[in-house]
Design a protein around this motif. Structure first.
Motif, PDB file in Angstrom:
ATOM      1  N   ARG A 180     -32.422 -26.229   2.852  1.00 54.44           N
ATOM      2  CA  ARG A 180     -31.530 -25.060   2.910  1.00 54.44           C
ATOM      3  C   ARG A 180     -31.385 -24.417   1.538  1.00 54.44           C
ATOM      4  O   ARG A 180     -31.379 -23.185   1.398  1.00 54.44           O
ATOM      5  CB  ARG A 180     -30.164 -25.470   3.450  1.00 54.44           C
ATOM      6  N   ALA A 181     -31.277 -25.227   0.507  1.00 53.07           N
ATOM      7  CA  ALA A 181     -31.124 -24.696  -0.844  1.00 53.07           C
ATOM      8  C   ALA A 181     -32.354 -23.906  -1.272  1.00 53.07           C
ATOM      9  O   ALA A 181     -32.254 -22.807  -1.837  1.00 53.07           O
ATOM     10  CB  ALA A 181     -30.852 -25.830  -1.820  1.00 53.07           C
TER      11      ALA A 181
ATOM     12  N   PRO B  51     -36.615 -22.273  -8.583  1.00 48.23           N
ATOM     13  CA  PRO B  51     -35.669 -22.014  -9.675  1.00 48.23           C
ATOM     14  C   PRO B  51     -35.394 -23.281 -10.482  1.00 48.23           C
ATOM     15  O   PRO B  51     -35.560 -24.409 -10.001  1.00 48.23           O
ATOM     16  CB  PRO B  51     -34.415 -21.513  -8.953  1.00 48.23           C
ATOM     17  N   ASP B  52     -34.930 -23.062 -11.703  1.00 43.21           N
ATOM     18  CA  ASP B  52     -34.716 -24.180 -12.625  1.00 43.21           C
ATOM     19  C   ASP B  52     -33.765 -25.233 -12.058  1.00 43.21           C
ATOM     20  O   ASP B  52     -33.960 -26.438 -12.243  1.00 43.21           O
ATOM     21  CB  ASP B  52     -34.159 -23.654 -13.957  1.00 43.21           C
ATOM     22  N   GLY B  53     -32.723 -24.781 -11.345  1.00 40.61           N
ATOM     23  CA  GLY B  53     -31.734 -25.722 -10.825  1.00 40.61           C
ATOM     24  C   GLY B  53     -32.290 -26.690  -9.806  1.00 40.61           C
ATOM     25  O   GLY B  53     -31.728 -27.784  -9.605  1.00 40.61           O
ATOM     26  N   LEU B  54     -33.385 -26.328  -9.137  1.00 44.48           N
ATOM     27  CA  LEU B  54     -33.974 -27.183  -8.100  1.00 44.48           C
ATOM     28  C   LEU B  54     -35.260 -27.861  -8.585  1.00 44.48           C
ATOM     29  O   LEU B  54     -35.913 -28.558  -7.799  1.00 44.48           O
ATOM     30  CB  LEU B  54     -34.270 -26.355  -6.841  1.00 44.48           C
TER      31      LEU B  54
ATOM     32  N   GLU C   7     -23.806 -24.850  -6.901  1.00 42.44           N
ATOM     33  CA  GLU C   7     -23.887 -23.418  -6.633  1.00 42.44           C
ATOM     34  C   GLU C   7     -25.084 -23.035  -5.762  1.00 42.44           C
ATOM     35  O   GLU C   7     -25.156 -21.919  -5.254  1.00 42.44           O
ATOM     36  CB  GLU C   7     -23.942 -22.631  -7.952  1.00 42.44           C
ATOM     37  N   MET C   8     -26.037 -23.980  -5.593  1.00 43.62           N
ATOM     38  CA  MET C   8     -27.216 -23.690  -4.778  1.00 43.62           C
ATOM     39  C   MET C   8     -27.156 -24.320  -3.391  1.00 43.62           C
ATOM     40  O   MET C   8     -28.073 -24.126  -2.586  1.00 43.62           O
ATOM     41  CB  MET C   8     -28.479 -24.151  -5.504  1.00 43.62           C
ATOM     42  N   ARG C   9     -26.132 -25.046  -3.131  1.00 49.90           N
ATOM     43  CA  ARG C   9     -26.010 -25.694  -1.819  1.00 49.90           C
ATOM     44  C   ARG C   9     -25.646 -24.679  -0.743  1.00 49.90           C
ATOM     45  O   ARG C   9     -24.910 -23.734  -0.981  1.00 49.90           O
ATOM     46  CB  ARG C   9     -24.961 -26.802  -1.849  1.00 49.90           C
TER      47      ARG C   9
END
Length: 378
Positions: free
Chosen positions: A322-323, A335-338, A373-375
């Motif tokens: 989902r993210a 993206p960097d966060g993932l 914030e990405m969930r």
């Protein structure tokens, strides 16, 4: 109901850019003859004031040479023609500055309103203009009455200015008769130049009224009905059903291209009942893993079906799927966060392949870190 239909056909809408462009291609644009007339008259008056002394001197020289004959010239049969040519050349040189100024003014006055326009359609013969009924209609139309009123106003205004000039210059004009010839000629040219200039200045008032009227009249003639606006929009933008069909075909083509990339993926992560995302990573050519396919519902099931056919690893990772689905577009890098989570996915897939080949123990499913914030819950 009939009244509604009639009202809908009234030309109440301003002309669209396409309508204005088409009218211009056909030679229809706002023009003001009064503006062109004003420019020519003012240029002529200014030319007389600027070059009047030079013109007077040239005329004096022409008259002196024309009426002065030497005895030998009387018996020369070519003298008359040579003198005529010389006088014509001198007159042309004297008039050239004024004529050039008039030419520039005529062109500038014509294109000042509406711009420079070349259109073959404007000079095409139209046999409808030969219709006597329509001709009578034009003669007794509102536009003809307006043109008649303008002509009367122009004559009245110019006549009033002329009478005012004559009244102010009466004594000055009568005094010319008592002056010697040369000063009288200069005086006459000076008087004519300024009188002509003031008469020409009267046309400024007429042009100042006519220019806004011509712009308004041109826009009024190009007004459109609401139905014409709708039809033009359909012609230029396309009918809604056609545009919808085109968008559908584009989506189908994009999906087909996307499905062709699924076999090249390294892994497909899924939320089994909703989403599927195919990821590919080439350490030599890519800075980060790339989304080569993604979809929801039926598209997701199709991605998983193709992945099974080509033995691409499928991992059930609902939160991560989902993210990735909601934070990336097709062809985007992760993206960097993932990045850490996807790196663990790829490492897990590599270990799983080694296990199946009997080269390593069975790996455990890691807990993939996802920034808050990405969930996405759904």
């Amino acid at each position: 109901m009939a009244e509604e239909n009639d009202n809908s056909q009234e030309k109440t809408e301003e002309a669209t850019p396409r309508r204005l462009e088409k009218a211009r291609e056909e030679g229809q644009t706002a023009r003001s003859r009064e503006l062109a007339t004003m420019a020519v008259l003012l240029a002529g008056a200014g030319g007389l004031l600027m070059f009047g002394s030079h013109l007077g001197a040239a005329l004096e020289a022409i008259m002196r040479d024309s009426f002065t004959l030497e005895r030998s010239a009387i018996f020369d049969t070519r003298h008359m023609s040579l003198q005529l040519l010389a006088s014509a050349r001198e007159a042309a040189l004297a008039l050239a500055p004024i004529l050039l100024l008039l030419l520039v003014a005529a062109i500038a006055g014509s294109v000042a309103l509406g711009g420079l326009l070349f259109s073959g359609k404007a000079i095409e013969p139209k046999f409808s203009r030969l219709d006597p009924i329509k001709g009578l209609g034009r003669m007794f139309s509102l536009r003809s009455l307006i043109e008649l009123a303008k002509a009367i106003a122009k004559v009245g205004l110019v006549m009033a200015v002329a009478l005012l000039i004559l009244d102010l210059r009466t004594e000055d004009l009568l005094s010319i008769a008592e002056e010697p010839v040369l000063p009288a000629m200069a005086h006459v040219l000076w008087t004519l130049g300024w009188s002509f200039f003031f008469l020409s200045a009267a046309t400024v008032v007429i042009a100042a009224i006519d220019v806004p009227f011509q712009i308004y009249d041109h826009r009024k003639k190009l007004r459109m009905t609401k139905q014409e606006v709708k039809d033009e929009y359909k012609d230029t933008e396309g009918k809604p059903e056609v545009k919808g069909r085109i968008r559908q075909l584009q989506r189908e083509m994009a999906q087909r291209r996307m499905m062709q990339d699924v076999p090249t993926a390294d892994v497909v992560i899924t939320n089994p009942t909703h989403y599927a995302v195919a990821l590919k990573y080439d350490q030599k050519t890519m800075a980060a893993p790339v989304v080569v396919a993604k979809g929801a519902d039926e598209v997701a099931f199709k991605i998983m079906e193709i992945a099974r056919e080509h033995k691409v690893e499928i991992l059930r990772t609902p939160p991560l799927t989902r993210a990735v689905y909601h934070n990336t577009e097709l062809g985007d890098e992760i993206p960097d966060g993932l990045y850490m989570a996807i790196a663990q996915v790829l490492a897990y897939v590599f270990q799983l392949r080694q296990f199946r080949r009997g080269r390593a123990p069975k790996p455990g499913m890691p807990d993939f870190p996802i920034p808050p914030e990405m969930r996405r819950d759904v």
